[in-house]
Design an enzyme around this catalytic site. Sequence first.
Site: not given
Ligand code: PRP
Length: 176
Positions: A102, A106-107, A130
């Site tokens: 998104d 995180t990545l 996304k």
């Molecule tokens: C979601 C997804 C990614 C992150 C992406 O994980 O799996 O790790 O959000 O978001 P970003 O690109 O805005 O950083 P989430 O934190 O919802 O945990 P989950 O996979 O345990 O539901």
Amino acid sequence: MKDYRLVARISEAEIAEQVDRLAQEINRDHGGEPLLVIGILKGAWMFLADLTRRLAMPVEVDFVRLASYGLGSETSGEVRITKDLELPVRGRHVLVVEDIVDTGLTLEWYLRHLKHLDAASVKLCAFIDKYERREAEVPLDYVGIRVPEGFLVGYGLDFAEKHRNLGAIYEVEFLG
Ligand code: PRP
């Protein structure tokens, strides 16, 4: 919690088609080289299970769980590892598997972390790109489906821990 309904967005057939395509691309790019597939929990588990079944090279699977600091559903960019890898990374060809990217924060954080582990190569695979809220330009090597926005659930994605088990992908539409 406000009432909501789920609107169908990506069918199981479309998901299967895209997973097939991604697996073909990965098989082609990696030849017979062994691959360490790292799934980011929790969301990536279903996609990872489908994808790895279609990979032709020797595959090892490991998982990390990342938690982002901050409030609500927004990613803050400050991430910590709450469950780390159990397999060594040094010298391995690594494929990081995400359900959705998104903001990319995180990545981006995890890629920076991985750099210290001296993999032979690192590639990124996300089922859903996304892209509208992207803040960090993460170099995605393999993408299943690109969507601009929307609160998506199913195929590993949750809303307050619900709906991860659905085989297709839906958009949450709030009522009233
Ligand atoms: C979601 C997804 C990614 C992150 C992406 O994980 O799996 O790790 O959000 O978001 P970003 O690109 O805005 O950083 P989430 O934190 O919802 O945990 P989950 O996979 O345990 O539901």
